[in-house]
Write a protein that holds these residues in place. Sequence first.
Motif, PDB file in Angstrom:
ATOM      1  N   PRO A   1       0.830  -1.212   0.000  1.00 60.81           N
ATOM      2  CA  PRO A   1       0.000   0.000   0.000  1.00 60.81           C
ATOM      3  C   PRO A   1       0.860   1.256   0.000  1.00 60.81           C
ATOM      4  CG  PRO A   1       0.057  -0.982   2.184  1.00 60.81           C
ATOM      5  CD  PRO A   1       0.772  -1.942   1.280  1.00 60.81           C
ATOM      6  N   PRO A   2       0.273   2.420  -0.221  1.00 64.18           N
ATOM      7  CA  PRO A   2       1.039   3.669  -0.197  1.00 64.18           C
ATOM      8  C   PRO A   2       1.652   3.916   1.182  1.00 64.18           C
ATOM      9  CG  PRO A   2      -1.103   4.007  -1.251  1.00 64.18           C
ATOM     10  CD  PRO A   2      -1.137   2.643  -0.644  1.00 64.18           C
ATOM     11  N   ASN A   3       2.824   4.559   1.165  1.00 67.80           N
ATOM     12  CA  ASN A   3       3.534   4.956   2.393  1.00 67.80           C
ATOM     13  C   ASN A   3       3.842   3.770   3.309  1.00 67.80           C
ATOM     14  OD1 ASN A   3       3.597   7.595   1.619  1.00 67.80           O
ATOM     15  ND2 ASN A   3       1.935   8.286   2.962  1.00 67.80           N
ATOM     16  N   ALA A   4       4.084   2.612   2.733  1.00 70.50           N
ATOM     17  CA  ALA A   4       4.447   1.444   3.534  1.00 70.50           C
ATOM     18  C   ALA A   4       5.958   1.301   3.691  1.00 70.50           C
ATOM     19  CB  ALA A   4       3.871   0.172   2.908  1.00 70.50           C
ATOM     20  N   GLY A   5       6.733   2.054   2.926  1.00 73.60           N
ATOM     21  CA  GLY A   5       8.191   1.971   3.024  1.00 73.60           C
ATOM     22  C   GLY A   5       8.837   1.262   1.857  1.00 73.60           C
ATOM     23  N   LYS A   6       8.138   1.141   0.736  1.00 74.40           N
ATOM     24  CA  LYS A   6       8.703   0.446  -0.431  1.00 74.40           C
ATOM     25  C   LYS A   6       9.909   1.194  -0.996  1.00 74.40           C
ATOM     26  CE  LYS A   6       4.873   0.655  -2.719  1.00 74.40           C
ATOM     27  NZ  LYS A   6       4.146   1.426  -1.675  1.00 74.40           N
ATOM     28  N   SER A   7       9.771   2.492  -1.178  1.00 77.88           N
ATOM     29  CA  SER A   7      10.887   3.279  -1.722  1.00 77.88           C
ATOM     30  C   SER A   7      12.060   3.315  -0.752  1.00 77.88           C
ATOM     31  CB  SER A   7      10.418   4.697  -2.041  1.00 77.88           C
ATOM     32  OG  SER A   7       9.391   4.688  -3.024  1.00 77.88           O
ATOM     33  N   SER A   8      11.778   3.367   0.540  1.00 77.39           N
ATOM     34  CA  SER A   8      12.857   3.346   1.531  1.00 77.39           C
ATOM     35  C   SER A   8      13.621   2.039   1.482  1.00 77.39           C
ATOM     36  CB  SER A   8      12.287   3.577   2.933  1.00 77.39           C
ATOM     37  OG  SER A   8      11.645   4.834   3.023  1.00 77.39           O
ATOM     38  N   LEU A   9      12.909   0.931   1.275  1.00 76.58           N
ATOM     39  CA  LEU A   9      13.567  -0.366   1.164  1.00 76.58           C
ATOM     40  C   LEU A   9      14.441  -0.425  -0.083  1.00 76.58           C
ATOM     41  CD1 LEU A   9      14.013  -3.303   2.014  1.00 76.58           C
ATOM     42  CD2 LEU A   9      11.871  -3.900   0.839  1.00 76.58           C
ATOM     43  N   LEU A  10      13.946   0.112  -1.196  1.00 74.93           N
ATOM     44  CA  LEU A  10      14.753   0.130  -2.416  1.00 74.93           C
ATOM     45  C   LEU A  10      16.014   0.959  -2.220  1.00 74.93           C
ATOM     46  CD1 LEU A  10      15.010  -0.571  -5.465  1.00 74.93           C
ATOM     47  CD2 LEU A  10      13.855   1.594  -5.929  1.00 74.93           C
ATOM     48  N   ASN A  11      15.893   2.120  -1.597  1.00 72.48           N
ATOM     49  CA  ASN A  11      17.065   2.964  -1.356  1.00 72.48           C
ATOM     50  C   ASN A  11      18.061   2.286  -0.426  1.00 72.48           C
ATOM     51  OD1 ASN A  11      15.909   4.925  -2.968  1.00 72.48           O
ATOM     52  ND2 ASN A  11      15.089   6.109  -1.251  1.00 72.48           N
ATOM     53  N   LEU A  12      17.549   1.529   0.541  1.00 81.18           N
ATOM     54  CA  LEU A  12      18.438   0.813   1.454  1.00 81.18           C
ATOM     55  C   LEU A  12      19.214  -0.272   0.720  1.00 81.18           C
ATOM     56  CD1 LEU A  12      19.380   0.253   4.373  1.00 81.18           C
ATOM     57  CD2 LEU A  12      17.417  -1.286   4.602  1.00 81.18           C
ATOM     58  N   LEU A  13      18.540  -0.999  -0.162  1.00 83.92           N
ATOM     59  CA  LEU A  13      19.215  -2.052  -0.924  1.00 83.92           C
ATOM     60  C   LEU A  13      20.217  -1.456  -1.912  1.00 83.92           C
ATOM     61  CD1 LEU A  13      16.192  -4.434  -1.670  1.00 83.92           C
ATOM     62  CD2 LEU A  13      18.015  -4.794  -0.006  1.00 83.92           C
ATOM     63  N   ALA A  14      19.834  -0.349  -2.543  1.00 86.17           N
ATOM     64  CA  ALA A  14      20.716   0.263  -3.537  1.00 86.17           C
ATOM     65  C   ALA A  14      21.817   1.097  -2.908  1.00 86.17           C
ATOM     66  CB  ALA A  14      19.895   1.132  -4.488  1.00 86.17           C
ATOM     67  N   ASP A  15      21.685   1.425  -1.615  1.00 88.48           N
ATOM     68  CA  ASP A  15      22.654   2.252  -0.901  1.00 88.48           C
ATOM     69  C   ASP A  15      22.789   3.637  -1.537  1.00 88.48           C
ATOM     70  OD1 ASP A  15      24.409   2.806   1.138  1.00 88.48           O
ATOM     71  OD2 ASP A  15      26.168   2.014   0.081  1.00 88.48           O
TER      72      ASP A  15
ATOM     73  N   SER B   1      12.404  -3.684  -8.476  1.00 87.82           N
ATOM     74  CA  SER B   1      11.451  -2.681  -8.944  1.00 87.82           C
ATOM     75  C   SER B   1      10.653  -2.126  -7.770  1.00 87.82           C
ATOM     76  CB  SER B   1      10.493  -3.282  -9.982  1.00 87.82           C
ATOM     77  OG  SER B   1      11.205  -3.813 -11.082  1.00 87.82           O
ATOM     78  N   ASP B   2      10.694  -0.814  -7.630  1.00 87.80           N
ATOM     79  CA  ASP B   2       9.823  -0.122  -6.681  1.00 87.80           C
ATOM     80  C   ASP B   2       8.555   0.286  -7.423  1.00 87.80           C
ATOM     81  OD1 ASP B   2       8.741   1.270  -4.549  1.00 87.80           O
ATOM     82  OD2 ASP B   2       9.854   3.108  -5.010  1.00 87.80           O
ATOM     83  N   THR B   3       7.413  -0.074  -6.895  1.00 82.87           N
ATOM     84  CA  THR B   3       6.159   0.132  -7.605  1.00 82.87           C
ATOM     85  C   THR B   3       5.278   1.117  -6.849  1.00 82.87           C
ATOM     86  OG1 THR B   3       5.089  -1.732  -6.479  1.00 82.87           O
ATOM     87  CG2 THR B   3       6.254  -2.199  -8.538  1.00 82.87           C
ATOM     88  N   ALA B   4       4.255   1.590  -7.538  1.00 86.35           N
ATOM     89  CA  ALA B   4       3.296   2.497  -6.918  1.00 86.35           C
ATOM     90  C   ALA B   4       2.478   1.769  -5.866  1.00 86.35           C
ATOM     91  CB  ALA B   4       2.376   3.090  -7.991  1.00 86.35           C
ATOM     92  N   GLY B   5       2.082   2.503  -4.826  1.00 81.54           N
ATOM     93  CA  GLY B   5       1.253   1.907  -3.790  1.00 81.54           C
ATOM     94  C   GLY B   5      -0.128   1.545  -4.314  1.00 81.54           C
ATOM     95  N   VAL B   6      -0.600   0.381  -3.913  1.00 80.99           N
ATOM     96  CA  VAL B   6      -1.895  -0.128  -4.389  1.00 80.99           C
ATOM     97  C   VAL B   6      -2.939   0.099  -3.296  1.00 80.99           C
ATOM     98  CG1 VAL B   6      -3.147  -2.151  -5.200  1.00 80.99           C
ATOM     99  CG2 VAL B   6      -0.744  -1.842  -5.834  1.00 80.99           C
ATOM    100  N   ARG B   7      -4.015   0.744  -3.676  1.00 79.82           N
ATOM    101  CA  ARG B   7      -5.136   0.970  -2.755  1.00 79.82           C
ATOM    102  C   ARG B   7      -6.427   0.979  -3.557  1.00 79.82           C
ATOM    103  NH1 ARG B   7      -4.897   7.401  -1.047  1.00 79.82           N
ATOM    104  NH2 ARG B   7      -4.206   8.242  -3.071  1.00 79.82           N
ATOM    105  N   ASN B   8      -7.536   1.165  -2.875  1.00 79.52           N
ATOM    106  CA  ASN B   8      -8.844   1.177  -3.523  1.00 79.52           C
ATOM    107  C   ASN B   8      -8.936   2.372  -4.471  1.00 79.52           C
ATOM    108  OD1 ASN B   8     -11.499   1.019  -4.294  1.00 79.52           O
ATOM    109  ND2 ASN B   8     -12.283   0.651  -2.218  1.00 79.52           N
ATOM    110  N   GLU B   9      -9.285   2.087  -5.715  1.00 76.88           N
ATOM    111  CA  GLU B   9      -9.363   3.160  -6.705  1.00 76.88           C
ATOM    112  C   GLU B   9     -10.495   4.141  -6.403  1.00 76.88           C
ATOM    113  OE1 GLU B   9      -9.620   1.475 -10.569  1.00 76.88           O
ATOM    114  OE2 GLU B   9      -7.747   0.335 -10.405  1.00 76.88           O
ATOM    115  N   GLY B  10     -11.437   3.778  -5.545  1.00 71.47           N
ATOM    116  CA  GLY B  10     -12.535   4.681  -5.226  1.00 71.47           C
ATOM    117  C   GLY B  10     -12.249   5.622  -4.076  1.00 71.47           C
ATOM    118  N   GLU B  11     -11.061   5.535  -3.461  1.00 70.46           N
ATOM    119  CA  GLU B  11     -10.734   6.417  -2.344  1.00 70.46           C
ATOM    120  C   GLU B  11     -10.551   7.856  -2.821  1.00 70.46           C
ATOM    121  OE1 GLU B  11      -7.479   5.113  -0.026  1.00 70.46           O
ATOM    122  OE2 GLU B  11      -8.218   3.052   0.234  1.00 70.46           O
TER     123      GLU B  11
END
Length: 250
Positions: free
Chosen positions: A166-180, A211-221
């Motif tokens: 989901p959005p703001n779960a830390g996906k991009s932070s994890l990618l940056n940590l792996l890539a240093d 691959s860092d992907t977009a956060g997935v949530r309900n499209e009706g939000e």
Amino acid sequence: ALEALGRPSASSPSGGDEAAPAPAIMSIRPAERGEFTQRAYARGKLGLCEVEALADLITADTSAQRRLALRQFDGRLSRLYDGWRSELIGCLAHAEAVIDFGDDEDLGPDDPEEDEPSSDGTGQGGVWDAISPRVSSLRARMNRHLSDSHRGELLRSGLRVAIVGPPNAGKSSLLNLLADRDAAIVSPVAGTTRDVVEVTLDLGGVRCTVSDTAGVRNEGEDGVNEIEVEGMRRARRAAMEAHVVVGVVD
């Protein structure tokens, strides 16, 4: 050497009316890319498996890829395939001999006029009985060799890893940590990552495209627009094409 090139040496006489011969033009040029390997293959010094292994070794990015290429370059794969080929040729030779010269031989259990096979294993029935186990055994060995879940191909081309959640779960932070490094933008605003951000890494000796992907949530939000919807569609596609899917939740 100078005399061989048509040039007078220091000890050779240069006087008189005789003109010195013109120097010979030597045909020297830089080798083309892969030319030495091509010549080695054409002269039987290297087999096709060794040539492919050399190409893999040159383009290897990780230690696992280099080890795989070196194992193939030492000839063990060529010896394995040559053994299969010899076994197939032997079985084919026996089968063709029965087809060409077996008309006057006893046919064993397959002949309606024969009740029992030959006791000495000769004849068509005996030959087929001898070939069948060899072919079955060879087929089993081939299947075992091919049933490695494409491990060699994955090591050669690399693994695709998708980070989803989901959005703001830390996906991009994890990618940056792996890539240093700061490969992806990190922000507390939901929906910052709209597209797939890919980084090629060496993880444990294995080439991985993370691959860092977009956060997935309900499209009706509230706040979800068509750009974010497209980002979620690409995130799902990246997860379907990946070998490994990493789910990140807060």
